[in-house]
Design a protein around this motif. Structure first.
Motif, PDB file in Angstrom:
ATOM      1  N   GLU A   3      -6.725  25.326 -13.409  1.00  0.00           N
ATOM      2  CA  GLU A   3      -6.736  23.866 -13.472  1.00  0.00           C
ATOM      3  C   GLU A   3      -5.300  23.367 -13.504  1.00  0.00           C
ATOM      4  O   GLU A   3      -4.456  23.885 -14.226  1.00  0.00           O
ATOM      5  CB  GLU A   3      -7.503  23.362 -14.691  1.00  0.00           C
ATOM      6  CG  GLU A   3      -7.583  21.835 -14.729  1.00  0.00           C
ATOM      7  CD  GLU A   3      -8.653  21.304 -15.680  1.00  0.00           C
ATOM      8  OE1 GLU A   3      -8.798  20.075 -15.762  1.00  0.00           O
ATOM      9  OE2 GLU A   3      -9.333  22.123 -16.317  1.00  0.00           O
ATOM     10  N   ASP A   5      -2.649  19.657 -12.990  1.00  0.00           N
ATOM     11  CA  ASP A   5      -2.586  18.196 -12.892  1.00  0.00           C
ATOM     12  C   ASP A   5      -2.665  17.776 -11.434  1.00  0.00           C
ATOM     13  O   ASP A   5      -3.403  16.864 -11.069  1.00  0.00           O
ATOM     14  CB  ASP A   5      -1.272  17.669 -13.493  1.00  0.00           C
ATOM     15  CG  ASP A   5      -1.156  17.885 -14.985  1.00  0.00           C
ATOM     16  OD1 ASP A   5      -2.205  17.854 -15.661  1.00  0.00           O
ATOM     17  OD2 ASP A   5      -0.031  18.087 -15.468  1.00  0.00           O
ATOM     18  N   GLN A 116     -14.277  14.154 -13.305  1.00  0.00           N
ATOM     19  CA  GLN A 116     -13.125  13.396 -12.803  1.00  0.00           C
ATOM     20  C   GLN A 116     -12.031  14.334 -12.294  1.00  0.00           C
ATOM     21  O   GLN A 116     -10.842  14.154 -12.562  1.00  0.00           O
ATOM     22  CB  GLN A 116     -12.583  12.452 -13.890  1.00  0.00           C
ATOM     23  CG  GLN A 116     -13.577  11.386 -14.313  1.00  0.00           C
ATOM     24  CD  GLN A 116     -12.994  10.377 -15.272  1.00  0.00           C
ATOM     25  OE1 GLN A 116     -11.984  10.619 -15.938  1.00  0.00           O
ATOM     26  NE2 GLN A 116     -13.623   9.210 -15.365  1.00  0.00           N
ATOM     27  N   ARG A 117     -12.459  15.307 -11.555  1.00  0.00           N
ATOM     28  CA  ARG A 117     -11.542  16.294 -11.009  1.00  0.00           C
ATOM     29  C   ARG A 117     -11.928  16.636  -9.572  1.00  0.00           C
ATOM     30  O   ARG A 117     -13.096  16.544  -9.175  1.00  0.00           O
ATOM     31  CB  ARG A 117     -11.556  17.592 -11.835  1.00  0.00           C
ATOM     32  CG  ARG A 117     -10.994  17.438 -13.252  1.00  0.00           C
ATOM     33  CD  ARG A 117      -9.504  17.161 -13.234  1.00  0.00           C
ATOM     34  NE  ARG A 117      -8.915  17.118 -14.560  1.00  0.00           N
ATOM     35  CZ  ARG A 117      -8.841  16.023 -15.315  1.00  0.00           C
ATOM     36  NH1 ARG A 117      -9.349  14.876 -14.876  1.00  0.00           N
ATOM     37  NH2 ARG A 117      -8.250  16.057 -16.499  1.00  0.00           N
ATOM     38  N   TRP A 118     -10.912  17.056  -8.813  1.00  0.00           N
ATOM     39  CA  TRP A 118     -11.134  17.609  -7.486  1.00  0.00           C
ATOM     40  C   TRP A 118     -11.330  19.113  -7.586  1.00  0.00           C
ATOM     41  O   TRP A 118     -10.561  19.787  -8.286  1.00  0.00           O
ATOM     42  CB  TRP A 118      -9.948  17.307  -6.566  1.00  0.00           C
ATOM     43  CG  TRP A 118      -9.919  15.885  -6.084  1.00  0.00           C
ATOM     44  CD1 TRP A 118      -9.269  14.834  -6.648  1.00  0.00           C
ATOM     45  CD2 TRP A 118     -10.618  15.367  -4.942  1.00  0.00           C
ATOM     46  NE1 TRP A 118      -9.505  13.673  -5.943  1.00  0.00           N
ATOM     47  CE2 TRP A 118     -10.329  13.981  -4.877  1.00  0.00           C
ATOM     48  CE3 TRP A 118     -11.444  15.934  -3.969  1.00  0.00           C
ATOM     49  CZ2 TRP A 118     -10.843  13.159  -3.880  1.00  0.00           C
ATOM     50  CZ3 TRP A 118     -11.956  15.119  -2.974  1.00  0.00           C
ATOM     51  CH2 TRP A 118     -11.668  13.758  -2.931  1.00  0.00           C
ATOM     52  N   LYS A 129      -9.208  23.569  -9.781  1.00  0.00           N
ATOM     53  CA  LYS A 129      -9.562  22.228 -10.254  1.00  0.00           C
ATOM     54  C   LYS A 129      -8.271  21.444 -10.505  1.00  0.00           C
ATOM     55  O   LYS A 129      -7.317  21.957 -11.094  1.00  0.00           O
ATOM     56  CB  LYS A 129     -10.372  22.334 -11.547  1.00  0.00           C
ATOM     57  CG  LYS A 129     -10.895  20.995 -12.094  1.00  0.00           C
ATOM     58  CD  LYS A 129     -11.548  21.175 -13.459  1.00  0.00           C
ATOM     59  CE  LYS A 129     -12.777  22.063 -13.380  1.00  0.00           C
ATOM     60  NZ  LYS A 129     -13.471  22.145 -14.707  1.00  0.00           N
ATOM     61  N   CYS A 130      -8.237  20.193 -10.034  1.00  0.00           N
ATOM     62  CA  CYS A 130      -7.046  19.368 -10.261  1.00  0.00           C
ATOM     63  C   CYS A 130      -7.440  17.906 -10.441  1.00  0.00           C
ATOM     64  O   CYS A 130      -8.478  17.458  -9.949  1.00  0.00           O
ATOM     65  CB  CYS A 130      -6.056  19.496  -9.104  1.00  0.00           C
ATOM     66  SG  CYS A 130      -6.722  19.036  -7.487  1.00  0.00           S
ATOM     67  N   GLN A 131      -6.577  17.169 -11.147  1.00  0.00           N
ATOM     68  CA  GLN A 131      -6.842  15.744 -11.338  1.00  0.00           C
ATOM     69  C   GLN A 131      -6.449  14.942 -10.096  1.00  0.00           C
ATOM     70  O   GLN A 131      -7.162  14.039  -9.689  1.00  0.00           O
ATOM     71  CB  GLN A 131      -6.067  15.216 -12.551  1.00  0.00           C
ATOM     72  CG  GLN A 131      -6.358  13.733 -12.848  1.00  0.00           C
ATOM     73  CD  GLN A 131      -5.654  13.246 -14.100  1.00  0.00           C
ATOM     74  OE1 GLN A 131      -4.946  13.990 -14.763  1.00  0.00           O
ATOM     75  NE2 GLN A 131      -5.863  11.972 -14.430  1.00  0.00           N
ATOM     76  N   ASN A 418      -8.105   9.350  -6.703  1.00  0.00           N
ATOM     77  CA  ASN A 418      -7.015  10.294  -6.960  1.00  0.00           C
ATOM     78  C   ASN A 418      -6.658  11.177  -5.768  1.00  0.00           C
ATOM     79  O   ASN A 418      -6.045  12.231  -5.926  1.00  0.00           O
ATOM     80  CB  ASN A 418      -7.335  11.184  -8.171  1.00  0.00           C
ATOM     81  CG  ASN A 418      -7.369  10.398  -9.477  1.00  0.00           C
ATOM     82  OD1 ASN A 418      -7.182   9.193  -9.479  1.00  0.00           O
ATOM     83  ND2 ASN A 418      -7.613  11.084 -10.580  1.00  0.00           N
ATOM     84  N   SER A 458      -7.241   7.568 -16.035  1.00  0.00           N
ATOM     85  CA  SER A 458      -7.387   8.869 -15.369  1.00  0.00           C
ATOM     86  C   SER A 458      -7.714   8.767 -13.888  1.00  0.00           C
ATOM     87  O   SER A 458      -7.618   9.768 -13.172  1.00  0.00           O
ATOM     88  CB  SER A 458      -8.493   9.684 -16.060  1.00  0.00           C
ATOM     89  OG  SER A 458      -9.717   8.957 -16.071  1.00  0.00           O
TER      90      SER A 458
END
Length: 529
Positions: A3, A5, A116-118, A129-131, A418, A458
């Motif tokens: 994971e 940012d 709320q992640r890609w 996983k990233c924001q 995002n 976020s």
């Protein structure tokens, strides 16, 4: 599952600077790159004669004064090997490689609303996983391979200028065919003609080309620019294409000048070379009558250079000059005076099929050892749409853009929180000095992510109304110019079935001002939560 940012896709000039900025801000960030090295377009495009059409002292990063001062460019227009050396120097100098994962192709990126992640998957079957997901995949990175009947029957070698082998390609004494006469072909053809036994050029549409007048950079010129680099950059940023302040600031109409004086100005620009030609007068890209005067001058030049009148006629464009990206060359038209070069107009002699030995047109059969496709790219959107990108409610980006790309500021698209695009459709990108456009986008995205963090939010995405207004605005600005009058790759016209939408924003300073206004008005047109 790892994971982060931020995940950046692509390690060209955009991805490298994005990585540098976000690392300095303290974010956990990685960059995935499909190739085995940095450099983006300059990693892949290694065809003979590959060279930048923006002058070296401008086509370089401006964000590090130390880098600007220490790097020494050797020529007015840098060749691909030198630009790639520069990209590698930057990667080493700023220790970027430790956060770049090479030979890592992204296959899919799906946004999970609850988390709320890609969720990003690679060809290596890794899931990450990233924001924030930042696509730094470039505007000209998906090669266009047109379909030809019988291609699988051809026993010779096929190459694409945009996917040139990294090992040396020997064309000595070979019979070579090249399909296309766009920018890559115009650079490559003179070099190939000098090496091969015979070269046959298959042309659909002739392009306007101006001599580049490339030459070694003098120490005096380099030192003069380096002594005032900040002012030099600032002046260029005020230009419509973020380049050429020394020759693009004309204030007079071509229609207000006597014929002899206008012709002399065109002659001066032709001798100076490069994009300066389009800067001779302030209305060459706006008024058809003014444009016709410049176009006719170039056609007369072609006729004076090419000895065979029929070949010169085939090479003379009949459209607007500059509505397609103007090509810069070294001895392109002169090459058609060689005994080993032949030009085929596929409008009158269309390619019917490939054979085992070469190509059959409607009236001739050609034997080739090698056929080169100089057929360009699926520009602006091609690479983005080749990745399975899915936003809210599982909507794919391909579905969202089925009638053409829809973005806000060329940076984001609604329904895909995002997800940022560097030099995406709807931004100045290919109508500018790309590195300056890239820097502006990277700085804007970095500030945006910091702002979201500061608000303890976020998510960010544009509203549908904001992006619709932006698309209308981009096209309204383009309609004030002559750009939409051509079937160019700016509109996707080179890709069968691709929607015809003018994709880049015309005018760099106005675009920057609009981006700044959006931020000043608390990210007007975006929803932050």
């Amino acid at each position: 599952m790892r994971e982060l940012d931020v995940l950046i896709v692509g390690a060209g000039f955009a991805g490298m600077y994005m990585l540098h900025r976000l690392r300095k801000e303290g974010f956990s960030v990685k960059c995935f790159e499909k190739g085995a090295g940095v450099g983006g377009t300059w990693y892949w495009n290694r065809y003979p004669g590959a060279r930048c059409d923006v002058e070296s002292m401008e086509y370089s990063y401006s964000w590090s004064e130390e880098l600007q001062q220490e790097w020494e460019w050797s020529e007015r227009y840098s060749g691909q090997p030198e630009i790639l050396r520069y990209a590698n120097h930057v990667a080493d100098r700023f220790d970027l490689r430790r956060d770049i994962e090479f030979e890592t192709e992204v296959l899919s990126a799906h946004f999970h609303a609850t988390a709320q992640r890609w969720i990003v998957k690679t060809r290596h079957s890794e899931t990450l996983k990233c924001q924030y997901l930042i696509m730094a995949t470039g505007c000209l990175s998906s090669t266009n391979h047109p379909h030809f009947d019988g291609l699988e029957d051809f026993n010779g070698r096929t190459l694409h200028t945009g996917e040139w082998p990294h090992n040396e390609v020997n064309l000595e004494n070979e019979k070579v065919g090249i399909i296309g006469t766009g920018s890559s072909a115009i650079q490559a053809i003179p070099h190939i003609a000098e090496e091969c036994g015979h070269l046959t050029v298959f042309q659909r549409t002739p392009n306007f080309s101006i001599p580049a007048r490339n030459q070694p950079l003098s120490a005096e010129e380099v030192n003069g620019i380096k002594a005032e680099y900040q002012e030099f950059r600032s002046l260029n940023r005020l230009m419509p294409a973020a380049l050429g302040a020394k020759f693009m600031g004309a204030t007079q109409s071509a229609l207000d000048v006597e014929d002899e004086r206008r012709r002399q100005e065109f002659e001066n620009r032709w001798e100076y070379g490069g994009f300066s030609f389009l800067g001779a007068y302030n209305d060459l890209g706006l008024k058809l009558e003014a444009n016709k005067l410049a176009a006719q001058f170039v056609r007369e030049k072609v006729s004076s250079i090419v000895c065979d009148p029929e070949t010169a006629k085939k090479l003379s464009p009949h459209n607007v000059i500059g509505c397609k990206r103007l090509c810069l060359d070294t001895n392109y038209y002169e090459t058609y005076n060689r005994d080993n070069v032949e030009l085929v107009d596929v409008n009158t002699s269309p390619i019917e099929r490939f054979t085992a030995d070469g190509i059959k047109t409607s009236d001739s059969v050609y034997q080739f050892d090698t056929v080169i496709f100089a057929t360009g790219f699926d520009a602006m959107t091609g690479t983005l749409l080749r990745v399975d990108i899915r936003g809210l409610n599982g909507q794919t980006l391909k579905e969202k853009w089925y009638a053409g790309p829809i973005t806000y500021l060329g940076l984001m698209t609604s329904g895909f929180p995002n997800l940022f695009m560097i030099s995406g459709p709807g931004s100045p990108s290919v109508l500018t000095n790309m590195i300056i456009s890239i820097e502006q986008h990277v700085d804007w995205i970095t500030d945006c992510i910091n702002s979201i963090k500061g608000k303890k939010a976020s998510l960010i995405e544009p509203t549908p109304d904001a992006e619709q207004e932006w698309v209308q605005y981009v096209n309204a600005v383009a309609d004030q110019t002559l750009y939409p009058t051509c079937n160019s790759w700016y509109l996707g016209a080179n890709i069968p079935g691709k929607p015809r939408v003018f994709m880049p924003h015309v005018g760099f300073p106005n675009y920057v001002a609009r981006c700044d206004d959006v931020v000043a008005n608390d990210y007007q047109g975006f929803v932050i939560q």
